[in-house]
Every structure is written in structure tokens, then in C-alpha cells.
Design an enzyme around this catalytic site. Structure first.
Site, PDB file in Angstrom:
ATOM      1  N   GLN A 624       0.824  -1.206   0.000  1.00 52.21           N
ATOM      2  CA  GLN A 624       0.000   0.000   0.000  1.00 52.21           C
ATOM      3  C   GLN A 624       0.854   1.249   0.000  1.00 52.21           C
ATOM      4  O   GLN A 624       0.474   2.273  -0.568  1.00 52.21           O
ATOM      5  CB  GLN A 624      -0.919   0.003   1.227  1.00 52.21           C
ATOM      6  CG  GLN A 624      -2.105  -0.931   1.113  1.00 52.21           C
ATOM      7  CD  GLN A 624      -2.966  -0.612  -0.088  1.00 52.21           C
ATOM      8  OE1 GLN A 624      -3.532   0.468  -0.206  1.00 52.21           O
ATOM      9  NE2 GLN A 624      -3.082  -1.566  -1.008  1.00 52.21           N
ATOM     10  N   HIS A 627       1.546   3.084  -3.248  1.00 47.98           N
ATOM     11  CA  HIS A 627       0.494   3.817  -3.971  1.00 47.98           C
ATOM     12  C   HIS A 627       0.812   5.296  -4.079  1.00 47.98           C
ATOM     13  O   HIS A 627       0.587   5.930  -5.105  1.00 47.98           O
ATOM     14  CB  HIS A 627      -0.855   3.639  -3.273  1.00 47.98           C
ATOM     15  CG  HIS A 627      -1.635   2.467  -3.780  1.00 47.98           C
ATOM     16  ND1 HIS A 627      -2.138   2.420  -5.051  1.00 47.98           N
ATOM     17  CD2 HIS A 627      -2.009   1.314  -3.186  1.00 47.98           C
ATOM     18  CE1 HIS A 627      -2.791   1.269  -5.227  1.00 47.98           C
ATOM     19  NE2 HIS A 627      -2.711   0.580  -4.110  1.00 47.98           N
ATOM     20  N   GLU A 693      -9.672   1.153   4.824  1.00 51.89           N
ATOM     21  CA  GLU A 693     -10.077   0.647   3.514  1.00 51.89           C
ATOM     22  C   GLU A 693      -9.750  -0.850   3.443  1.00 51.89           C
ATOM     23  O   GLU A 693     -10.591  -1.662   3.082  1.00 51.89           O
ATOM     24  CB  GLU A 693      -9.326   1.410   2.426  1.00 51.89           C
ATOM     25  CG  GLU A 693      -9.613   0.903   1.020  1.00 51.89           C
ATOM     26  CD  GLU A 693      -8.706   1.526  -0.016  1.00 51.89           C
ATOM     27  OE1 GLU A 693      -9.014   1.408  -1.217  1.00 51.89           O
ATOM     28  OE2 GLU A 693      -7.667   2.114   0.349  1.00 51.89           O
ATOM     29  N   HIS A 694      -8.510  -1.205   3.762  1.00 49.37           N
ATOM     30  CA  HIS A 694      -8.071  -2.602   3.781  1.00 49.37           C
ATOM     31  C   HIS A 694      -7.666  -2.977   5.203  1.00 49.37           C
ATOM     32  O   HIS A 694      -6.864  -2.270   5.818  1.00 49.37           O
ATOM     33  CB  HIS A 694      -6.861  -2.815   2.864  1.00 49.37           C
ATOM     34  CG  HIS A 694      -7.070  -2.359   1.454  1.00 49.37           C
ATOM     35  ND1 HIS A 694      -6.564  -1.168   0.969  1.00 49.37           N
ATOM     36  CD2 HIS A 694      -7.735  -2.941   0.418  1.00 49.37           C
ATOM     37  CE1 HIS A 694      -6.904  -1.037  -0.303  1.00 49.37           C
ATOM     38  NE2 HIS A 694      -7.613  -2.097  -0.665  1.00 49.37           N
ATOM     39  N   ASP A 727      -7.069  -7.107  -4.758  1.00 45.98           N
ATOM     40  CA  ASP A 727      -6.943  -6.042  -5.756  1.00 45.98           C
ATOM     41  C   ASP A 727      -7.139  -6.559  -7.174  1.00 45.98           C
ATOM     42  O   ASP A 727      -7.524  -5.810  -8.071  1.00 45.98           O
ATOM     43  CB  ASP A 727      -5.558  -5.393  -5.654  1.00 45.98           C
ATOM     44  CG  ASP A 727      -5.566  -4.161  -4.757  1.00 45.98           C
ATOM     45  OD1 ASP A 727      -6.634  -3.799  -4.245  1.00 45.98           O
ATOM     46  OD2 ASP A 727      -4.485  -3.578  -4.559  1.00 45.98           O
ATOM     47  N   HIS A 786     -55.852  13.130  -0.109  1.00 40.07           N
ATOM     48  CA  HIS A 786     -55.416  11.770   0.200  1.00 40.07           C
ATOM     49  C   HIS A 786     -56.570  10.991   0.830  1.00 40.07           C
ATOM     50  O   HIS A 786     -56.842   9.837   0.476  1.00 40.07           O
ATOM     51  CB  HIS A 786     -54.235  11.800   1.189  1.00 40.07           C
ATOM     52  CG  HIS A 786     -52.934  12.180   0.558  1.00 40.07           C
ATOM     53  ND1 HIS A 786     -52.715  13.400  -0.018  1.00 40.07           N
ATOM     54  CD2 HIS A 786     -51.768  11.478   0.422  1.00 40.07           C
ATOM     55  CE1 HIS A 786     -51.481  13.451  -0.478  1.00 40.07           C
ATOM     56  NE2 HIS A 786     -50.876  12.299  -0.232  1.00 40.07           N
TER      57      HIS A 786
END
Length: 805
Positions: A624, A627, A693-694, A727, A786
Site C-alpha cells: 500500500q 500507492h 479501507e483494507h 486487488d 389523500h
């Protein structure tokens, strides 16, 4: 002297200030820590610090906060701690390093204060805010001051919020009461022998911010904020009774605020306010010229220039000098200081690096304990997204594409991607030359991944019609329909991402979307997108690929252009400009376009224990970290030995130096951390709070702990489950919520490309069962139409009771 009353606030602080706005006139607040948490205290200081200058905390229980939390409070706007336990005060000053003057200690019936103001706070002057009234405020103030004047008027110095003297006036008991009630500048006019409400005739009003006493208690100080067209105090229409103020920073701020509203089109000032890139460049230019200035006059001149453009930045962003001064005050209050090192890019390369990591060349994570609350909070804080600044850049791009279509789309592609196109789209069937360079091995890999993702997402597909008879004769149904047109954004930039193409395209195809459109920025080399992305587009039945990236691609799909069909939903990750554009179009009713989820930098949180393989742990962190430099990499170690920590650090360094993106990894790891936890329970508590996230579980019996996960985008269970598999090829989706949004959002799935419609079918029997309830509720809501729709039907069916009205 301070105001004679010190209001005590509990958990109803914000509500009290809203209901009793006069409370802030005291200019001070005492927060009761028995009712307020550390976070709530800091929130109060942040929200009210600009209006209440002196904020202290009453600590009754010495175990209420850890030492780190005490330091954190004093570093974030808290002036002093009110303590009654002398031994606890000694601990804080001698062992924790809290300056003695920041501790207001109870002696007898008084709290002794020696910070900023030297004053004693009698216990009976500490009054719960919910018990205070205007009458109590006035009575307390009057009893604390004295005057030797026969008319009993009180000398009153009036200053503005920057402590500049506006004039000398007089106050009476009645004028003080009205001033506090109205939170306005109200005085006593000796010439007219009556109450004088400032601005009542001239329109130059004053908002009363604070009242203070002088050290002898025989004069008042009103701190006011000038209002009105001229914002003048004197009857001669000048800012003060002593004339106009010098043209310093405050005057420049006012001038720039006026120019923000009415600078002529095309003028330099107008350009500054409407071209963020120009303003940024000018600030950097002036900062550089200041550093190069030599003589006293040159330095003063260049500093003035820098102040001008810095103030232009503040004004353009709606930030005031008062906001800056509040931050300066907070920095002044800090009891722990920053190291003061400059960023490496601003240092002379010949200078010795200041960071130990750079000295040794080691790529290591910081180490901290879970109980170090301040350090833990800092380690888990995501990179700040400057949303306002980003939106200022994104909005014109979106509006230009919306208004000018293909023309703007291709212009932005040339500007940002360096590619001049003849057409902004590539339509299916895609030409053979777009597949050049695609190997059989890559096709097989993509086919395997596509099949696994399809298998998992097909299992999620909801096709059955839900039917529920809520009452006899009342049948309710719910059935799925695919979203007709979807736009899928595949980032380009520095990496080729066919994995994102298949993670978005396969679920859309499985859901049955009638039209699937890809968007991806073209390569500078040949104006094409990668053959891997084109291959996936063909496999999932995409009708076209929009040859554009960034906000312009999002706008093209949201609004449609001459070549790009308008879509109903946009999905896919991207940089902060893509995310901002997605948020923009989602909130624009003209677009009628939804999005999958907000996004931020990629992140991973690994939980490991003593049995974990150090090489596996390091590889997961690094997968990670590569990235980007703003990626988040966190390791929670449960009861780790020093030896295990050293093994992990060594593995991180060894593996990182052999990776192609080592420079990115080095910067990411430099602000990444290993958090040493005492138990699995503590580790999962931190993880759920962070909502990664992970989430990777490299712990013994990992499967048993999945039940303890409440917040995560996707979980990777066990030593042989690297995040990389998710992934690409395992089958789950890698488009996941980041930035803590895993608390509210799911990762992308098949239902993201479906919508669900409900229906109902009612027989006469069913109408008899629920009709009366419908009419009853409609009547109380005042919706006669109504009610009538049911009444007519029941009447014709003979189902209305006799004498029913």
C-alpha cells in the site's frame, strides 16, 4: 481584572451559549471535565475560542485524563487547569512538564491564577452557566466596580477586536444592563443625559464581544466589533475619536475585502482572486524574494509584498486576521513545541539531514504505544483535503464541459494530459491497433480475474421479486432493475489500471446495465489508452471509452456532450480532483447523476501478533505504501516483543529497497507507524475507530476475529491472504471506501448498479383492512385529497361505516 463571574459549562455548553448569547461577554469559560470528554473540550475551544478568549478546564478527578491528554488539551487552546489536588499539580509540573503558571490551584476559598491575568477566582464566582441571567451578570459587574463620580457614571474605554482604541465614553447601571441584553454598544450620553445606543441613528452599530475591568476596578473596557456602512465610531465619521487608524494589516484586510466584491473585470486584483494558480505563484515568488533580500529596507519592502499576497489568499478563502490571531494564540499556548525543522526540499542539499531515518538511510516506521493518546491520534489522522481550494479549481472545469461539450473536453485533455485529439471518444467495436502489445499471458490473467470477479458478483445479483402480504388483500412487492447507463472512471496517470476497469465493469455487466461507458486519460506517447483497459472494456461490453481524465471526464459523463452520452451513475476511484467533481455532479440537480462513494488516498491497517511472519507483514505494508506518499500504512501489533518489532522493521527496509517505487515508499513510511497494543480487543477497538479501507489480519486463529470487525472496506484473513489478491483476482471488489467512510459505505458491489422498485396491489378486502387507518392519518395531516381518494372507493364498495364523516 477579568469579568467577576466565571461561567461553568457542562455537556449543554453549545445550547446554553445559543440560548444565552450574553454569556460570551464574560470573555472566559470554565469547562467541567466531569461532564465533558477530552474531544468535547477541544471541540468547544475550537468553536468558541475566537469569542471566548480565556478557556480553562476544571479537573475534579485526577484520573479523568491521562498525562498525554492533559498535554493535548493545553496544546489546543486551553489556558489553565483548575485543580484542587496539590499533589496532582506537582505531578503535572514536575513529571509531565506542565508550566506551573498553567495550573490554577485552589488555596482556601480562591483559585490562584497567574497566567495572562493575575487574579484570584473566588469559589462563589464560579457559577454554572445554566443558572446565570442578565440580572446576575449586571449585579455582579456593578458590585465589582467603583466610581468616585457624583453621577455614578463609569469610565468606559471602547476598543475594537484588535484592541485599537475607539474612544472614551461613560456607562450607567442601566446602559450596562441593556448592553449585556442586546450584546451591543450601549452607553450613557452626558450631553443628552440619556441612554445612547450606538448606531441607532447613524447606522454605525457595534456588537459587544466582551467586557473587562481594569486592575483597580474603576474603569470598564468594552471590546466591540464595528458594523455599518462606514464602521466609524466618532460623530466625525472617523474610525475612532482620535482619527483614522494607520494603514496596517487590518486596513489592508478591509481594502482587499472590498476589492473581492467590486474589483473591475480584468484588473490585477480581480485576476488574483479568480486565478488560484496565479496567487499561489505570487506568494511563492514574494517569499523567495524576501529570503534573498539583504538590506533593512529591502527586507521590509519584500515582507510587505508577501503580507499583501498572503492577505489576498486569506480574503479569497474567507479567512480573517482574527482567525489567524486565534491560531497564533493557540500556538502561544502550546506547552510542547515542534522541532522546527524545514522540509527537505527547502534545505540546502549540503546540509546535514535532520531526520534520523534519512541519516541512517533506513526505511522504518515510527513506534508508539496505544496508550500514548496524543501520538496515536496523530498517527491515525488522514492527510487533510483542502476541499474549498480544490472545488475552486474543479468548478470552472465542470461548468466549462457542461456548457461547451466536446470542445472543452478536448481542450482540457490537451492542457492536462498533453494530448491533442480529433475526437474525445473511442467507440466499440474497438480497432485492432488498440490491442497492440497485449500478450497471451496478460489475456489469460485478465480472463481468470474477470471470471472470479464475475462469479462472486453474480452470486450477489438480486433477481427475485419480494412479495409480502401485509394484510389480507394488501400485497406489497419489491423488484430489482438495473441502472440503465453507467460511467466508469479508470485512472491513468503514472500507472496502468486494468484491474480497476474489471472491478467496475464486471459488476455493471452482471447487473444488466444497458450501456457501460469507460473514461480513462490517454497516453501522451500516442493518445491511446492501454491495451489492457481496452481489452477489459470489450469483455464487459462497454460501448465506448471517453479519452479523458480528471474532473473533465466526470463532467462529460454526468451532463453528456455531443459525443458522450449522459449517464445515470458514475463509479470509480481517482485523485482529489476526480472526487471533487463526483461530489459536485452528485449535488447538482441539473446533472441527475449519482456516484458510488467518496474517496481519499489508499490505506491499509494490519493487525499482527508474535506468531506473524515478519516478511509477510512487511510486504503487506509496502504493497500500500507504494500507492503514494499520502497513503496510510498502519500496523497494530498485539503484545509484540522487541525482537519481533526489529524483525518487521528490518524486513520493511530490506524489501523496500528492492522495489521500483522506493522513493514513494520512503516518504510514505516516514509518516507511518507501528502501534503497540496490549490485547486483541484493544487492537480491534482502534481498528474499528479508524475504519480502514483494507484490514489485514495476520494473527493466530484470524477467522475467529472477523466477528469483531465493525468498520472496514474489506478484510484479508490469515497469513496467506495478501491484499494484492483482492486487488486483482480473488473475486471481491477493490473499489472500497477510504478516509474512514467504511463507517457508512460498503465497497462496490453488484447492487451498486441496481435500483429497487416497490409496488402494491390492494383488493376490496385489503382496502377494508387499511382504509380507515389511511383516512385517519391523512386527516390529522390536513391532506383531504389523500383521505378522499380512499373514502370514495370505500363508499362505492359499501365499506364505509354508517354516519362516517
Amino acid at each position: 481584572m477579568v469579568f467577576p463571574i466565571l461561567p461553568i459549562y457542562g455537556n449543554d455548553a453549545a445550547t446554553l451559549i445559543k440560548d444565552k448569547p450574553f454569556l460570551t461577554i464574560a470573555g472566559q469559560a470554565l469547562l467541567d471535565s466531569s461532564e465533558l470528554s477530552q474531544v468535547e473540550i477541544k471541540t468547544f475551544a475550537e468553536e468558541f475560542g475566537s469569542s471566548i478568549k480565556i478557556i480553562s478546564v476544571l479537573v475534579k478527578e485526577t484520573s479523568r485524563f491521562t498525562d498525554d491528554e492533559i498535554v493535548d488539551l493545553l496544546n489546543n487552546g486551553i489556558f489553565t487547569l483548575f485543580l484542587s489536588d496539590k499533589s496532582y499539580a506537582d505531578h503535572l509540573s514536575q513529571e509531565v512538564g506542565v508550566p506551573k503558571e498553567r495550573l490554577t490551584i485552589l488555596k482556601g476559598s480562591c483559585y490562584k491564577n497567574h497566567f495572562i491575568v493575575v487574579d484570584d477566582f473566588k469559589i462563589d464566582s464560579l457559577i454554572p452557566a445554566n443558572q446565570l441571567t442578565v440580572e446576575i451578570f449586571v449585579k455582579s459587574l456593578i458590585s465589582a466596580i467603583k466610581t468616585d463620580r457624583e453621577d455614578k457614571l463609569l469610565t468606559t474605554l471602547v476598543v475594537d477586536t484588535h484592541d485599537r482604541c475607539l474612544g472614551l465614553v461613560y456607562s450607567s447601571v442601566e446602559s450596562i444592563k441593556i448592553a449585556i441584553e442586546k450584546k451591543a454598544g450601549v452607553y450613557f450620553s452626558r450631553s443628552r443625559n440619556e441612554i445612547w445606543i450606538k448606531g441607532l441613528t447613524s447606522g454605525n452599530t457595534q456588537q459587544l464581544k466582551c467586557i473587562q475591568l481594569d486592575c483597580d476596578g474603576d474603569a470598564l473596557k468594552f471590546v466591540v466589533e464595528q458594523g455599518g456602512e462606514n464602521s466609524s465610531f466618532c460623530h466625525l465619521e472617523t474610525e475612532s475619536c482620535f482619527g483614522q487608524f494607520d494603514h496596517g494589516l487590518i486596513g489592508l484586510e478591509r481594502l482587499l475585502q472590498q476589492r473581492l466584491k467590486n474589483a473591475p473585470e480584468g484588473s490585477y486584483t480581480h485576476r488574483l482572486f479568480n486565478d488560484p494558480e496565479l496567487l499561489t505563484a505570487k506568494i511563492k515568488e514574494e517569499a523567495e524574494e524576501l529570503t534573498e533580500a539583504k538590506t533593512k529596507s529591502e527586507i521590509a519592502w519584500e515582507a510587505a509584498d508577501l503580507f499583501y499576497f498572503a492577505l489576498a489568499k486569506l480574503v479569497s478563502e474567507g479567512v480573517s486576521l482574527s482567525d489567524v490571531e486565534t491560531n497564533l494564540q493557540t500556538k502561544h499556548l502550546k506547552i510542547t513545541r515542534r522541532r522546527g525543522d524545514a522540509k527537505a526540499k527547502f534545505l540546502n542539499t549540503n546540509d546535514k539531514p535532520t531526520e534520523p531515518q534519512a541519516d541512517s538511510g533506513l526505511i522504518h516506521l515510527k513506534i508508539l504505544k496505544s496508550k500514548e493518546n496524543v501520538a496515536l491520534k496523530e498517527a491515525l489522522t488522514r492527510p487533510i483535503q483542502n476541499t474549498n481550494q480544490i472545488m475552486k479549481l474543479v468548478n470552472p472545469i465542470v461548468e466549462s464541459v457542461r456548457n461547451n461539450g466536446d470542445k472543452s473536453l478536448m481542450e482540457f485533455t490537451q492542457k492536462f494530459d498533453g494530448v491533442k485529439l480529433k475526437t474525445p471518444v473511442l467507440e466499440a467495436p474497438f480497432p485492432k491497433e488498440y490491442f497492440d502489445g497485449l500478450t497471451d499471458e496478460m489475456k489469460e490473467s485478465l480472463d481468470l480475474s474477470i471470471e472470479n470477479v464475475r462469479k462472486f458478483h453474480a452470486a450477489q445479483l438480486q433477481e427475485t421479486v419480494l412479495k409480502v402480504e401485509t394484510k389480507p388483500g394488501v400485497l406489497c412487492s419489491r423488484f430489482p432493475r438495473p441502472i440503465e447507463k453507467v460511467g466508469l472512471y479508470i485512472p491513468g496517470g503514472t500507472a496502468v489500471l486494468p484491474s480497476t476497469a474489471l472491478m467496475l465493469g464486471v459488476p455493471a455487466q452482471v447487473a444488466g446495465c444497458k450501456e457501460i461507458i469507460f473514461a480513462s486519460p490517454p497516453r501522451k506517447s500516442d493518445g491511446k489508452v492501454s491495451p489492457e483497459v481496452v481489452y477489459v472494456a470489450s469483455k464487459v461490453g462497454a460501448s465506448m471509452i471517453v479519452l479523458a481524465g480528471g474532473a473533465q471526464a466526470v463532467a462529460a459523463m454526468a451532463y453528456g456532450t455531443e459525443s458522450v452520452p449522459k449517464v445515470d451513475k458514475i463509479a470509480g476511484p481517482g485523485n482529489q480532483f476526480v472526487t471533487a467533481a463526483k461530489m459536485y455532479v452528485q449535488n447538482d440537480t441539473q446533472a441527475l447523476c449519482s456516484i458510488d462513494m467518496p474517496a481519499g488516498p489508499s490505506e491499509v491497517l494490519v493487525i499482527c501478533d508474535e506468531d506473524a511472519d515478519a516478511d509477510f507483514v512487511a510486504s503487506d505494508l509496502l504493497s500500500q505504501a507504494e500507492h503514494g506518499i499520502d497513503s496510510q500504512v498502519i500496523l497494530l501489533g498485539v503484545d509484540l516483543s522487541s525482537k519481533k518489532v526489529e524483525e518487521i522493521q528490518a524486513a520493511v527496509h530490506s524489501q523496500a529497497t528492492n522495489l521500483s517505487r522506493v522513493d514513494i515508499i520512503r516518504k510514505c513510511i516516514s509518516h507511518s507507524s507501528i502501534v503497540l497494543c496490549e490485547s486483541y480487543e484493544e487492537a480491534f477497538q482502534i481498528s474499528n475507530q479508524y475504519a480502514p479501507e483494507h484490514l489485514i489480519l495476520q494473527i493466530s486463529n484470524a477467522e475467529d476475529y472477523v466477528k469483531d470487525v465493525d468498520n472496514a472496506g474489506s478484510i484479508f484473513v490469515g497469513a496467506y491472504t495478501p491484499e494484492s489478491c483482492g486487488d486483482y483476482s480473488s473475486g471481491t471488489n477493490h473499489t472500497l471506501p477510504t478516509y474512514g467512510y467504511a463507517r457508512q459505505y460498503s465497497g462496490l458491489n453488484t447492487s451498486a448498479f441496481q435500483k429497487f422498485i416497490t409496488s402494491q396491489s390492494i383488493t376490496p378486502e385489503g382496502l377494508d383492512k387499511i382504509g380507515k387507518a389511511v383516512m385517519c392519518i391523512a386527516k390529522v395531516e390536513g391532506l383531504d385529497g389523500h383521505r378522499n381518494a380512499v373514502k370514495i372507493r370505500m363508499s362505492k364498495l359499501g365499506l364505509l361505516p354508517e354516519n362516517f364523516k
